[in-house]
Structure formats: C-alpha cells, structure tokens
Design an enzyme around this catalytic site. Structure first.
Site: not given
Ligand code: TA6
Length: 301
Positions: A170, A273
């Site tokens: 991510h 990601e």
């Molecule tokens: O990768 C995108 C995502 O899934 C978004 O929906 C957003 O929630 C982000 O990840 C961040 O997630 P987190 O749990 O780190 O706040």
C-alpha cells in the site's frame, strides 16, 4: 531499545551501511545508508518509511501525524495489507487491511548486493493471527534499497488446508502537488470505484486526481508512471505477479477525518498499490508459495 534487544540485532548489521536503532515511538528500525540511497524500515509491520535515492528527494510520503506504537498502522511509507484488503468481508470488527501491518516482524537477514542492501524480515501465524484467521502461514518480505527500491512479498502456506488471501503493498508516494500530477499506464483498464458503490468503470487516458479517489484497477500487470511536475520527476512503479492496482487519494474531507494525517496532506501524496485483491485474491495449497514483486524507479527531470 533494551540493551539485550539491541545486542540481538547487532549480528545483522553491516558496518557503515546499516544500523538497527530506536525509531519513532521507540520502535526498532533498520536505517540504511549507502552511496546510492538512504532508507528506513521498521520491524513494526516490516514497514518501509523512507527511500531516497542519492541526488534526489524523498520518494515516499510519511504523515507528520503518523501514530507509532503497538496496534497502530503507520500512516505513510509502505504498509503491507494481508490476508485481506480493506474491511474483512465476514467480520466488521476485524482490523482493516489485515493484521500484519501492526505486527512486530522478525529480522531474518541484511545483505549487501553490489551497492544495494537487502533487508529481509518475516512473520508467521500465531495465537494473535488465529484470533482473526485460522490459516497457517509464513511471510517473508525482502526490501532492496539501491538506485531502485525493490520489494518482494513471499507467502507460504505452512498448514494442511488451502487458503485464499488478498495482499497489497500500500505504497504512499510523495508528490509536489497532486492537482497537476498525472498517472499513466491504466488507460483502457476497468476499475471498481469505491467512492461510487464499487461500480465497474473504464479508465480513459491518464488518471487526474480531481476528487476523493479510491479505485481498484482490475486484471492489470501494467507499470504505472507518476508524472509529477511539482517535484520535477517521473516515478515508475513496476510489478510482477500482481493482477490489481489500487489508486487512492483521500482528498479534503477524508483527509480531515483521518486523525493521523494533516488536513492538507492529501495534496502531497498518492497511493499506488501493487496488489491481488477482490476477484484476484490468491488461492494457495498446502506447502505452496506465492511471490508478489514491486519495483520503484525515479527519473528526475
Ligand atoms: O487503499 C485504499 C484504502 O483501502 C482506502 O479505502 C482507505 O481506507 C485507505 O485504504 C486507508 O486505509 P487505512 O485503514 O490505512 O486508513
């Protein structure tokens, strides 16, 4: 860091190139300094928080309000999502993006390859993971810090039954100004739009960020190029054994709602990601391995 802990890491260090030191929140981190780059990787979540090729600027975005400590996911850098992505489909109380990004990993090795340094960490199923997920697994994560940043996530099924998992690196990329940045490499690729009830849509041309963006690009092995006039650079994200690419920018309201991110920080980041999520989750039979790879390369303009 307790002296005995520091001592246990000493054996891994390469004099003049790496050190295991106390990082933010007292969390141990591997600090890498080579002629080609500097970098940082925490044992907490095997979380890379910095990579800066020599002669260039920091490539990863790290929130100045990130939280550091057991149970907290670090906002920025490269969190590892496993064994599910986002919310767990059958358990809304489960930690979002799985449990390995908040777990203390173990250091496996640090090695030098030419001018680059490879840091390898691992984690395995245990009582804390079985609370959420019954499978037996071992993860090994190798990060090579050099003129490129190269990442490999190796998943092994150490149990007797098949399991299905999702995974994502991510990565938070730092940009000068998201409003003028553009993403290439996703033209003609279908995506699920999480801001619009996961409706399936088609990408036409470059991606411009003009509102909250949360998309899963499907069945794509393409490299993505971040064109960032604000920092005068092109960043290339290449990947292997990954069939989805997630693109995320929280924009104004979501950034404001995140307590570990400054309200205006959405202007300086974009998540790209490399992943295998949704219908591209991976089935792994007992004894089998799966390796997903990503590489980041920067051309300064
Ligand atoms: O990768 C995108 C995502 O899934 C978004 O929906 C957003 O929630 C982000 O990840 C961040 O997630 P987190 O749990 O780190 O706040």
């Amino acid at each position: 860091m307790k002296p005995e802990v520091a001592e246990s890491y000493r054996q891994f260090e390469i004099a003049g190139l790496t050190e295991v030191v106390d990082g933010n929140g007292g969390l141990p981190k591997v600090s890498v300094t080579t002629p080609e780059c500097v970098g940082e990787m925490y044992l907490h979540g095997a979380h890379i928080t910095s990579w800066k090729p020599s002669g260039g600027e920091e490539v990863l975005f790290l929130s100045s309000q990130a939280r550091w400590g057991p149970g907290h996911a670090i906002r920025g850098g490269v969190p590892i999502c496993f064994p599910w992505f986002g919310a767990k489909s059958d358990d809304p109380t489960a930690p979002p993006h799985g449990f390995v990004r908040t777990k203390a990993w173990s250091l496996e090795s640090i090695s030098q390859v030419g001018g680059a340094v490879t840091v390898s960490m691992f984690t395995e199923s245990d009582e804390s993971t079985k609370k959420w997920w019954p499978a037996d697994f071992r993860l090994v994560y190798r990060a090579t810090f050099g003129p490129e940043l190269s990442l490999e996530l190796l998943v092994t099924n150490t149990g007797r039954t098949e399991f299905r998992f999702e995974e994502a690196l991510h990565a938070y990329h730092r940009v000068g100004n998201i409003l003028v940045a553009r993403l290439r490499g996703l033209d003609g690729v279908q995506y699920l739009d999480k801001t619009d009830s996961n409706r399936k849509k088609m990408q036409h041309g470059e991606v411009a960020i003009t509102s909250e963006t949360d998309r899963v690009y499907l069945d794509t092995t393409n490299a993505v190029e971040i064109d960032d006039p604000g920092m005068h650079r092109l960043t290339h994200v290449l990947k292997e054994n990954s069939r989805t690419t997630v693109v995320w920018n929280p924009w104004i309201d979501k950034a404001r709602a995140l307590s570990d991110m400054r309200d205006d920080a959405w202007r300086q980041m974009i998540c790209i990601e490399s992943s295998n999520v949704t219908e591209f989750a991976v089935d792994l039979a007992p004894g089998q391995h799966h390796t997903m790879k990503a590489r980041v390369r920067v051309n300064n303009e």
